[in-house]
Scaffold this motif. Sequence first.
Motif: not given
Ligand SMILES: O=C(O)C(=O)C[C@]1(C(=O)O)C=C[C@@H](O)C=C1
Length: 87
Positions: A23-25, A34-36, A43-45, A47-49, A85-87
């Motif tokens: 579900k998360r994926a 949306i990013k595309k 990659f959003d460093a 947000r991951e942090q 999976v986002e690619k």
């Molecule tokens: O929140 C996002 O922008 C996402 O693409 C989701 C997600 C995640 O798995 O939480 C995945 C990749 C990004 O680097 C950051 C976060």
Amino acid sequence: MDISNWRTRIDELENMIIELLNKRAAYAVEIGKIKKQEGLPVFDASREQEILNRVAEKTRAQNGPLSPESMQRIFQTIMTETRQVEK
Ligand SMILES: O=C(O)C(=O)C[C@]1(C(=O)O)C=C[C@@H](O)C=C1
């Protein structure tokens, strides 16, 4: 309770974890679309942090048995796989 009872409980939790991770994926796939459209990188460093900080905080509050660092490693792997999976 014996080992096999505990294993049954673990199996049940695994099924739930698998469902939740998919579900998360699926939500992340939508973010990826949306990013595309907007020409943003997957990659959003920052947000991951932010997620890793929250994961550590929540794990600390729950008092384990998994350590905050261990939970962060698990979530780092989840996000690394999610990027695929986002690619
Ligand atoms: O929140 C996002 O922008 C996402 O693409 C989701 C997600 C995640 O798995 O939480 C995945 C990749 C990004 O680097 C950051 C976060």
